[in-house]
Design a protein around this motif. Sequence first.
Motif, PDB file in Angstrom:
ATOM      1  N   GLU A 234      49.413  41.527  41.201  1.00  0.00           N
ATOM      2  CA  GLU A 234      49.063  40.163  41.589  1.00  0.00           C
ATOM      3  C   GLU A 234      47.651  40.124  42.161  1.00  0.00           C
ATOM      4  OE1 GLU A 234      52.132  37.264  43.507  1.00  0.00           O
ATOM      5  OE2 GLU A 234      50.954  38.166  45.119  1.00  0.00           O
ATOM      6  N   VAL A 235      46.876  39.165  41.700  1.00  0.00           N
ATOM      7  CA  VAL A 235      45.508  39.014  42.213  1.00  0.00           C
ATOM      8  C   VAL A 235      45.373  37.622  42.813  1.00  0.00           C
ATOM      9  CG1 VAL A 235      43.062  39.023  41.636  1.00  0.00           C
ATOM     10  CG2 VAL A 235      44.638  40.513  40.398  1.00  0.00           C
ATOM     11  N   LEU A 236      44.995  37.566  44.078  1.00  0.00           N
ATOM     12  CA  LEU A 236      44.858  36.277  44.751  1.00  0.00           C
ATOM     13  C   LEU A 236      43.457  36.115  45.310  1.00  0.00           C
ATOM     14  CD1 LEU A 236      48.111  36.239  46.950  1.00  0.00           C
ATOM     15  CD2 LEU A 236      47.770  35.192  44.710  1.00  0.00           C
ATOM     16  N   LEU A 237      42.933  34.917  45.156  1.00  0.00           N
ATOM     17  CA  LEU A 237      41.649  34.609  45.795  1.00  0.00           C
ATOM     18  C   LEU A 237      41.795  33.244  46.437  1.00  0.00           C
ATOM     19  CD1 LEU A 237      38.556  35.281  46.167  1.00  0.00           C
ATOM     20  CD2 LEU A 237      38.193  33.799  44.192  1.00  0.00           C
ATOM     21  N   ALA A 238      41.544  33.171  47.730  1.00  0.00           N
ATOM     22  CA  ALA A 238      41.725  31.907  48.426  1.00  0.00           C
ATOM     23  C   ALA A 238      40.872  31.869  49.678  1.00  0.00           C
ATOM     24  CB  ALA A 238      43.197  31.732  48.802  1.00  0.00           C
ATOM     25  N   PRO A 239      40.555  30.660  50.143  1.00  0.00           N
ATOM     26  CA  PRO A 239      39.853  30.589  51.424  1.00  0.00           C
ATOM     27  C   PRO A 239      40.754  31.123  52.527  1.00  0.00           C
ATOM     28  CG  PRO A 239      40.122  28.395  50.436  1.00  0.00           C
ATOM     29  CD  PRO A 239      40.858  29.353  49.578  1.00  0.00           C
ATOM     30  N   GLY A 240      40.199  31.855  53.473  1.00  0.00           N
ATOM     31  CA  GLY A 240      40.986  32.342  54.606  1.00  0.00           C
ATOM     32  C   GLY A 240      40.954  31.291  55.680  1.00  0.00           C
ATOM     33  N   ASN A 241      40.482  31.662  56.862  1.00  0.00           N
ATOM     34  CA  ASN A 241      40.232  30.618  57.869  1.00  0.00           C
ATOM     35  C   ASN A 241      38.861  30.019  57.529  1.00  0.00           C
ATOM     36  OD1 ASN A 241      38.351  32.497  58.763  1.00  0.00           O
ATOM     37  ND2 ASN A 241      39.907  33.458  60.058  1.00  0.00           N
ATOM     38  N   ASP A 242      38.221  29.314  58.457  1.00  0.00           N
ATOM     39  CA  ASP A 242      36.942  28.666  58.089  1.00  0.00           C
ATOM     40  C   ASP A 242      35.840  29.682  57.879  1.00  0.00           C
ATOM     41  OD1 ASP A 242      38.624  26.919  59.306  1.00  0.00           O
ATOM     42  OD2 ASP A 242      37.353  26.683  61.093  1.00  0.00           O
ATOM     43  N   GLN A 243      36.062  30.918  58.351  1.00  0.00           N
ATOM     44  CA  GLN A 243      34.952  31.856  58.308  1.00  0.00           C
ATOM     45  C   GLN A 243      34.984  32.850  57.152  1.00  0.00           C
ATOM     46  OE1 GLN A 243      35.765  32.441  62.316  1.00  0.00           O
ATOM     47  NE2 GLN A 243      34.962  30.364  62.275  1.00  0.00           N
TER      48      GLN A 243
END
Lengths: 316, 179
Positions: A234-243
Amino acid sequence: MSEYNDYKKAYLRERRARDEVESLLEEKTRALYSANQTLERQLAQLKNQQAVLINNERMATLGTLSAGVAHELNNPLAYVAGNLESLNYYISPILQLLETVKLLEQNELRGEQLEARLIDIYLRQRIDEITNDLPDLVHDTLHGCERIKTIVNDLMNFSRSNNDSFGRASLKSIVEDTLRLLHGQLKGYELTVAVEDVPNIYCKEGALKQAIINLLVNAKYAVDMSHKSHKSIEVLLAPGNDQDIILSVSDNGIGIDADVLPRLFDPFFTTKPVGEGTGMGLAVTHAIVKEHKGKIDVQSQEGVGSQFTISFPLEQ
Amino acid sequence: MRGVIFRGLEELVVEAIGMQAWDELLEAHAPEGRVYVSPTSYPDAELFALAQGVADKLNKPLTDVLAIFGQSLFGFLAEKHKGISSKFASFEELVLSIDSVIHMEVKKLYDEPNLPSIAAIVKDDKTIVLEYCSNRKLCFCAEGLLYGAAQFYSRKLKIEHPQCMHSGAKHCVLILHLD
Ligand SMILES: Nc1ncnc2c1ncn2[C@@H]1O[C@H](COP(=O)(O)OP(=O)(O)OP(=O)(O)O)[C@@H](O)[C@H]1O
Ligand SMILES: [Mg+2]
């Protein structure tokens, strides 16, 4: 006057003491300076070596990739070749028809003669089949060529980015390019990809592709070793927190022994049999992530699977 | 300005006019409770005020005082940094290495942003042309230091100063004539 002389003597003695302390201090400062210079030199050397190492690893990856890429190329190449062969058969009837049209235009064929000739062509050649096939043949061949072009481009992009420098780029397309590069090798695995749009970051494209390839190749290896019927990556790319931005690669492979976890990112640490792995994959990945001021973490359970998570900071 | 330079001035004043004179100068021109130690930097203005004080006491022009100071300063520094002064076999060698060796050594010890830049060109075996440039414009002191250096190597030196920052030039030109 003698009192003044006494004072002066005392003053001079004190002054000498001060001078001595100062020269001691200077000696130490000088030593510190030269130690510092040595350290800086060594640091530069180390960085240099690290760069060379990363480069070597990239070449090795290129080797791994090219096997898969050759395979990838084979498929479109096979049908492009097949299609061209069919087209080759169709040339003759088409040319005959064109010739007939020409004779007609030159008034050398008419009426019954013309009719007989056309019927002859129609009966002897598979005109319906040709009419049916031709558009698809051409279309598929073009498509195959496009596919080959993409594969070769991807590979060239990767190998060309040897000395790549920092620039703004989209992590999403980096991940997608990398997955395309590994497309052939990941066939037969249950691949889940969830890449979201994330802000562009300042990065070295080639280096990041390299890092992702290393993680995917490891995941594939771990899954192969586990002999489960369901091989999932599985490969995931997503924004984390704002930083930051989170990129993770997970697998349901053999997992990692808790004892070796602390050494996982050490250069040359490998559990592969002698001659199979150099143990540089994760060390290089770690160096690349560091270079991007990011962090890499691993969570794993033996027999269940592993997850490698990289967080990239958004602009500082 | 580095404390070591103040320390050199102290040395000269105490030798030439006495301990009390130095004390009076400090009272008059340095901030309350000031002590000068070599590795620390102090405002340039304090050095100039002290030097002016010396000039007033001796009733001499400031440029003369700076020249005398420079001359004695060389001996003082050479003594304090024997390791460096012993590197040079001759006056010429020393003069040609001011930027590359001496100021380099200074940078190792202190991070000193205001070092003058000095370019030296050998014209012939008796003449060296120096270009001195510094936002402190201490060319007279530099002249003194050069005389001190010549003395150190027992050479006779005469300095011409045909172009000077004090009269608006971008840099000073010092022509050194050796015997
Ligand atoms: N996804 C994973 N699942 C289980 N073990 C892993 C995984 N990724 C890495 N490892 C372990 O970490 C070790 C080091 O990985 P690394 O990529 O640095 O080297 P390698 O894969 O052994 O060799 P190379 O990458 O040079 O071919 C591997 O030998 C393996 O034991
Ligand atoms: Mg690996």
